[in-house]
Design a protein around this motif. Structure first.
Motif, PDB file in Angstrom:
ATOM      1  N   SER A  93       4.228  -0.623   9.416  1.00 36.84           N
ATOM      2  CA  SER A  93       3.780  -1.234   8.161  1.00 36.84           C
ATOM      3  C   SER A  93       3.531  -2.729   8.322  1.00 36.84           C
ATOM      4  O   SER A  93       2.536  -3.262   7.812  1.00 36.84           O
ATOM      5  CB  SER A  93       4.818  -0.991   7.060  1.00 36.84           C
ATOM      6  OG  SER A  93       4.963   0.383   6.802  1.00 36.84           O
ATOM      7  N   ILE A  94       4.431  -3.417   9.011  1.00 38.37           N
ATOM      8  CA  ILE A  94       4.276  -4.861   9.222  1.00 38.37           C
ATOM      9  C   ILE A  94       3.037  -5.143  10.065  1.00 38.37           C
ATOM     10  O   ILE A  94       2.305  -6.102   9.816  1.00 38.37           O
ATOM     11  CB  ILE A  94       5.539  -5.449   9.888  1.00 38.37           C
ATOM     12  CG1 ILE A  94       6.708  -5.422   8.894  1.00 38.37           C
ATOM     13  CG2 ILE A  94       5.282  -6.870  10.366  1.00 38.37           C
ATOM     14  CD1 ILE A  94       8.042  -5.793   9.499  1.00 38.37           C
ATOM     15  N   THR A  95       2.782  -4.291  11.050  1.00 40.60           N
ATOM     16  CA  THR A  95       1.594  -4.454  11.883  1.00 40.60           C
ATOM     17  C   THR A  95       0.323  -4.364  11.048  1.00 40.60           C
ATOM     18  O   THR A  95      -0.577  -5.212  11.145  1.00 40.60           O
ATOM     19  CB  THR A  95       1.557  -3.395  13.000  1.00 40.60           C
ATOM     20  OG1 THR A  95       2.733  -3.515  13.816  1.00 40.60           O
ATOM     21  CG2 THR A  95       0.319  -3.555  13.863  1.00 40.60           C
TER      22      THR A  95
ATOM     23  N   LEU B   4      -4.121  -6.993   7.952  1.00 39.56           N
ATOM     24  CA  LEU B   4      -4.841  -7.098   6.685  1.00 39.56           C
ATOM     25  C   LEU B   4      -4.854  -8.525   6.150  1.00 39.56           C
ATOM     26  O   LEU B   4      -5.800  -8.930   5.461  1.00 39.56           O
ATOM     27  CB  LEU B   4      -4.214  -6.155   5.646  1.00 39.56           C
ATOM     28  CG  LEU B   4      -4.621  -4.689   5.736  1.00 39.56           C
ATOM     29  CD1 LEU B   4      -3.797  -3.852   4.772  1.00 39.56           C
ATOM     30  CD2 LEU B   4      -6.103  -4.517   5.450  1.00 39.56           C
ATOM     31  N   GLN B   5      -3.793  -9.295   6.444  1.00 38.61           N
ATOM     32  CA  GLN B   5      -3.742 -10.681   5.980  1.00 38.61           C
ATOM     33  C   GLN B   5      -4.928 -11.492   6.469  1.00 38.61           C
ATOM     34  O   GLN B   5      -5.398 -12.404   5.793  1.00 38.61           O
ATOM     35  CB  GLN B   5      -2.447 -11.357   6.460  1.00 38.61           C
ATOM     36  CG  GLN B   5      -1.268 -11.139   5.531  1.00 38.61           C
ATOM     37  CD  GLN B   5      -0.082 -11.996   5.926  1.00 38.61           C
ATOM     38  OE1 GLN B   5       0.200 -12.195   7.103  1.00 38.61           O
ATOM     39  NE2 GLN B   5       0.633 -12.515   4.944  1.00 38.61           N
ATOM     40  N   PHE B   6      -5.423 -11.161   7.652  1.00 36.97           N
ATOM     41  CA  PHE B   6      -6.532 -11.902   8.233  1.00 36.97           C
ATOM     42  C   PHE B   6      -7.894 -11.304   7.886  1.00 36.97           C
ATOM     43  O   PHE B   6      -8.930 -11.914   8.132  1.00 36.97           O
ATOM     44  CB  PHE B   6      -6.382 -11.952   9.760  1.00 36.97           C
ATOM     45  CG  PHE B   6      -5.164 -12.690  10.226  1.00 36.97           C
ATOM     46  CD1 PHE B   6      -5.141 -14.075  10.236  1.00 36.97           C
ATOM     47  CD2 PHE B   6      -4.036 -11.999  10.624  1.00 36.97           C
ATOM     48  CE1 PHE B   6      -4.023 -14.768  10.665  1.00 36.97           C
ATOM     49  CE2 PHE B   6      -2.904 -12.678  11.050  1.00 36.97           C
ATOM     50  CZ  PHE B   6      -2.895 -14.071  11.071  1.00 36.97           C
TER      51      PHE B   6
ATOM     52  N   LEU C 298      -5.728  -0.048   2.780  1.00 26.11           N
ATOM     53  CA  LEU C 298      -4.769  -0.727   1.902  1.00 26.11           C
ATOM     54  C   LEU C 298      -3.508   0.096   1.683  1.00 26.11           C
ATOM     55  O   LEU C 298      -2.417  -0.445   1.521  1.00 26.11           O
ATOM     56  CB  LEU C 298      -5.423  -1.036   0.548  1.00 26.11           C
ATOM     57  CG  LEU C 298      -6.483  -2.130   0.511  1.00 26.11           C
ATOM     58  CD1 LEU C 298      -7.081  -2.236  -0.889  1.00 26.11           C
ATOM     59  CD2 LEU C 298      -5.886  -3.469   0.934  1.00 26.11           C
ATOM     60  N   THR C 299      -3.665   1.408   1.656  1.00 25.18           N
ATOM     61  CA  THR C 299      -2.521   2.285   1.376  1.00 25.18           C
ATOM     62  C   THR C 299      -1.922   2.896   2.643  1.00 25.18           C
ATOM     63  O   THR C 299      -1.103   3.811   2.559  1.00 25.18           O
ATOM     64  CB  THR C 299      -2.929   3.408   0.406  1.00 25.18           C
ATOM     65  OG1 THR C 299      -3.981   4.190   0.993  1.00 25.18           O
ATOM     66  CG2 THR C 299      -3.391   2.849  -0.930  1.00 25.18           C
ATOM     67  N   LEU C 300      -2.336   2.382   3.810  1.00 28.74           N
ATOM     68  CA  LEU C 300      -1.808   2.919   5.065  1.00 28.74           C
ATOM     69  C   LEU C 300      -0.292   2.746   5.197  1.00 28.74           C
ATOM     70  O   LEU C 300       0.397   3.672   5.648  1.00 28.74           O
ATOM     71  CB  LEU C 300      -2.530   2.271   6.248  1.00 28.74           C
ATOM     72  CG  LEU C 300      -2.448   3.004   7.591  1.00 28.74           C
ATOM     73  CD1 LEU C 300      -2.903   4.451   7.466  1.00 28.74           C
ATOM     74  CD2 LEU C 300      -3.291   2.277   8.639  1.00 28.74           C
ATOM     75  N   PRO C 301       0.284   1.591   4.804  1.00 27.27           N
ATOM     76  CA  PRO C 301       1.748   1.478   4.852  1.00 27.27           C
ATOM     77  C   PRO C 301       2.450   2.536   4.007  1.00 27.27           C
ATOM     78  O   PRO C 301       3.487   3.077   4.396  1.00 27.27           O
ATOM     79  CB  PRO C 301       2.005   0.064   4.308  1.00 27.27           C
ATOM     80  CG  PRO C 301       0.766  -0.689   4.636  1.00 27.27           C
ATOM     81  CD  PRO C 301      -0.344   0.306   4.437  1.00 27.27           C
TER      82      PRO C 301
END
Length: 250
Positions: free
Chosen positions: A55-57, A62-64, A207-210
């Motif tokens: 999830s963090i990965t 996504l942040q970038f 967007l919903t992958l985590p």
């Protein structure tokens, strides 16, 4: 006595991932997994760490690239003080979502009724009224009463002998579809946390992958170990996430 610490062994995570992937590829309602409570706790923690890394990965990437505002998180932060936010976000909402999406992976008339009721409340809140699960507004009691009526109706119907047998047989024959539906619906319904525009809808799978990672792992632990394990996993995740938001990062 030699004490084993599996959580520090890379081979342990490899074995854990193998079990998880095998289940995801061919989920069954009653997997032949016999483990002690200690091993179940170890596995739950191990799966939590795996989920956190995945999830963090994704979130970091996504942040970038693209990171829309999470309207639900913003709304809760505005409406609740830190203690109440931790209580609702860390305990109440995880319990609600686990009942909605995981409890009925094991069929039981009571489980099915509870899931039907909470799922009704979820859809009315998110999809129909575009409200928040924890928001007491003018639609709140309508949502609650409707959910209770659905829950009681489903329970009374599903506990009758013929219906109960039919549903049990359906669960056994179509469990793979039920598991996949619980995973995808849990993940994709989280798009309602964001503004519903074309861009967000196009980004929905990413967007919903985590949440999809969470759903597949939580569904596995629910079926293999018991309902309390994904519930614990969900609560720990939310509590850690909310606790990080309290840190003075400015």
């Amino acid at each position: 006595m030699i004490i084993s610490y599996p959580l520090i062994k890379p081979k342990y995570y490899k074995s854990l991932l193998k079990d998880l992937v095998n289940f995801i590829k061919s989920p069954i309602e009653t997997p032949s997994i016999k483990k002690s409570i200690t091993h179940k706790i170890y596995d739950t923690i191990g799966l939590f760490l795996i989920k956190a890394v995945l999830s963090i990965t994704v979130a970091s990437i996504l942040q970038f690239i693209y990171e829309p505002k999470n309207l639900t998180s913003i709304s809760m932060a505005e409406r609740f003080d830190p203690i109440l936010l931790l209580l609702i976000g860390g305990f109440v909402l995880p319990m609600f979502e686990e009942i909605t999406f995981r409890l009925s992976l094991k069929f039981n008339p009571i489980y099915f009724a509870l899931t039907s009721g909470t799922f009704t409340y979820y859809l009315l809140t998110k999809a129909v009224f575009r409200s928040r699960l924890s928001l007491v507004d003018e639609t709140f009691w309508y949502r609650v009463i409707t959910a209770i009526i659905v829950m009681l109706t489903i329970y009374l119907v599903s506990r009758t002998k013929n219906v109960k047998i039919t549903l049990q047989n359906y669960w056994q024959k179509h469990f793979k579809m039920i598991y996949y539906f619980s995973c995808v619906s849990f993940a994709w319904l989280h798009i309602l946390n964001f503004e519903l525009n074309l861009t967000n809808l196009l980004w929905l799978p990413i967007l919903t992958l985590p949440q999809l990672f969470s759903a597949t792992i939580a569904g596995y632990t629910r079926v293999a170990f018991g309902f309390q394990y994904p519930l614990l996993l969900h609560m720990i995740t939310n509590i850690l996430f909310l606790s990080l938001t309290f840190l003075p990062l400015d």
